[in-house]
Design a protein around this motif. Sequence first.
Motif, PDB file in Angstrom:
ATOM      1  N   ILE A  19     -30.953-109.688 -15.236  1.00  0.00           N
ATOM      2  CA  ILE A  19     -29.685-108.947 -15.204  1.00  0.00           C
ATOM      3  C   ILE A  19     -29.963-107.465 -14.992  1.00  0.00           C
ATOM      4  N   PRO A  20     -29.459-106.876 -13.900  1.00  0.00           N
ATOM      5  CA  PRO A  20     -29.637-105.437 -13.683  1.00  0.00           C
ATOM      6  C   PRO A  20     -28.540-104.644 -14.407  1.00  0.00           C
ATOM      7  N   LEU A  21     -28.938-103.697 -15.226  1.00  0.00           N
ATOM      8  CA  LEU A  21     -27.992-102.842 -15.934  1.00  0.00           C
ATOM      9  C   LEU A  21     -27.935-101.507 -15.200  1.00  0.00           C
ATOM     10  N   ARG A  22     -26.861-101.272 -14.519  1.00  0.00           N
ATOM     11  CA  ARG A  22     -26.710-100.071 -13.715  1.00  0.00           C
ATOM     12  C   ARG A  22     -26.098 -98.957 -14.547  1.00  0.00           C
ATOM     13  N   GLY A  23     -26.725 -97.785 -14.493  1.00  0.00           N
ATOM     14  CA  GLY A  23     -26.265 -96.664 -15.302  1.00  0.00           C
ATOM     15  C   GLY A  23     -24.849 -96.247 -15.002  1.00  0.00           C
ATOM     16  N   TYR A  24     -24.457 -96.267 -13.732  1.00  0.00           N
ATOM     17  CA  TYR A  24     -23.101 -95.868 -13.341  1.00  0.00           C
ATOM     18  C   TYR A  24     -22.068 -96.796 -13.978  1.00  0.00           C
ATOM     19  N   ALA A  25     -22.295 -98.102 -13.838  1.00  0.00           N
ATOM     20  CA  ALA A  25     -21.357 -99.077 -14.399  1.00  0.00           C
ATOM     21  C   ALA A  25     -21.335 -98.989 -15.924  1.00  0.00           C
ATOM     22  N   PHE A  26     -22.506 -98.750 -16.527  1.00  0.00           N
ATOM     23  CA  PHE A  26     -22.596 -98.650 -17.985  1.00  0.00           C
ATOM     24  C   PHE A  26     -21.747 -97.495 -18.497  1.00  0.00           C
ATOM     25  N   CYS A  27     -21.791 -96.352 -17.816  1.00  0.00           N
ATOM     26  CA  CYS A  27     -20.993 -95.185 -18.228  1.00  0.00           C
ATOM     27  C   CYS A  27     -19.500 -95.460 -18.093  1.00  0.00           C
ATOM     28  N   ILE A  28     -19.111 -96.167 -17.036  1.00  0.00           N
ATOM     29  CA  ILE A  28     -17.704 -96.517 -16.849  1.00  0.00           C
ATOM     30  C   ILE A  28     -17.227 -97.437 -17.964  1.00  0.00           C
ATOM     31  N   ILE A  29     -18.059 -98.418 -18.310  1.00  0.00           N
ATOM     32  CA  ILE A  29     -17.686 -99.365 -19.372  1.00  0.00           C
ATOM     33  C   ILE A  29     -17.536 -98.642 -20.711  1.00  0.00           C
ATOM     34  N   ILE A  30     -18.465 -97.745 -21.015  1.00  0.00           N
ATOM     35  CA  ILE A  30     -18.362 -96.975 -22.262  1.00  0.00           C
ATOM     36  C   ILE A  30     -17.082 -96.147 -22.266  1.00  0.00           C
ATOM     37  N   GLY A  31     -16.767 -95.544 -21.118  1.00  0.00           N
ATOM     38  CA  GLY A  31     -15.547 -94.750 -21.018  1.00  0.00           C
ATOM     39  C   GLY A  31     -14.300 -95.569 -21.278  1.00  0.00           C
ATOM     40  N   VAL A  32     -14.236 -96.771 -20.716  1.00  0.00           N
ATOM     41  CA  VAL A  32     -13.082 -97.652 -20.932  1.00  0.00           C
ATOM     42  C   VAL A  32     -12.968 -98.019 -22.408  1.00  0.00           C
TER      43      VAL A  32
END
Length: 347
Positions: A19-32
């Motif tokens: 599973i690749p954990l992408r930093g951009y997507a991770f920041c968006i998820i935290i923001g939501v």
Amino acid sequence: MDLAYIPSPSTGVIDLGPIPLRGYAFCIIIGVFVAVWFGNKRWVARGGRSGTVADIAVWAVPFGLVGGRLYHVITDYQLYFSEGENWVDAFKIWQGGLGIWGAVALGAVGAWIGCRRRGIPLPAWADALAPGLAFAQACGRWGNWFNQELYGKATDVPWALKISEGPNRVAGTYHPTFLYESLWCIGAALLVLWADRRFKLGHGRVFALYVAAYCAGRAWIEYMRVDEAHHILGLRLNVWTALIVFVLAVAYFVISAKVRPGREEIVEPGAVEDVAAAAESGDAEGVETAEGTEASKDTKDSKASAAAEGGADKALKNAPKADGDAGPVDAVEASEKNGTAETAKKG
């Protein structure tokens, strides 16, 4: 030689097994998560049900992601549809590219659908969400750091951002505009919280203030960026967008304050019914308590009355006699004595 700078990550992806954990997507998820969590706390404080913000976010978030991506692709179409580019990349949202203007606009459509289904006013929900949305943007901007994108002009300040060589970028130190915007969003959130607490804003004015505050910062931050963008009359497209949206937000704030002053008393009718039911249950206990208190009071009053009567009798017996006058008890005793004397004489 640079004595200090902000380093950029060597990669924006962390592989967790397959599973690749992408930093951009991770920041968006935290923001939501931050927006929904903080928005829920504010919604409950306003008199709404816990969980309503999350239920509406189920509609708002997907719409917002689509809107943000559409705005980016439309305004930067040359990155995907010009010669030598692959149009399929337009769907690779994890590589970055979300326009806040499109995200908020289309996200509002999704929120409107969710609010309509729940029977609650969209402006009240937006007011509850506004500070959390600003905090979410502050988190999401760090996704640009992971992707080494959207930085500003070259600089040698101690807080400069170091960018490595890569596609469409030149190695060097640049203004960290992602950091400037992140800090500005935090400041905007704190401003909105203070103003809402101080002036009891309502009917969408909290959200309008957030939009105006964000646009004011976005205009000068956007002006610092050096990434490719369309220009109109010498200004970047997003600068014009920020200026126009700022004027609209301020106009709404002023007009709304005149047309609908104050704050909504009821934001979610269902929550009012829940409170009424709980209050009704609580009143039954209160009635029992009141009845017990009244009975206790009557008992105390009865005892006090009896004590008062006894005290009156005692006082009546011991009351002093004026000259020539006889008290009631003395009169009875005198009569008894006279009767005894008469009997003795006759005997």
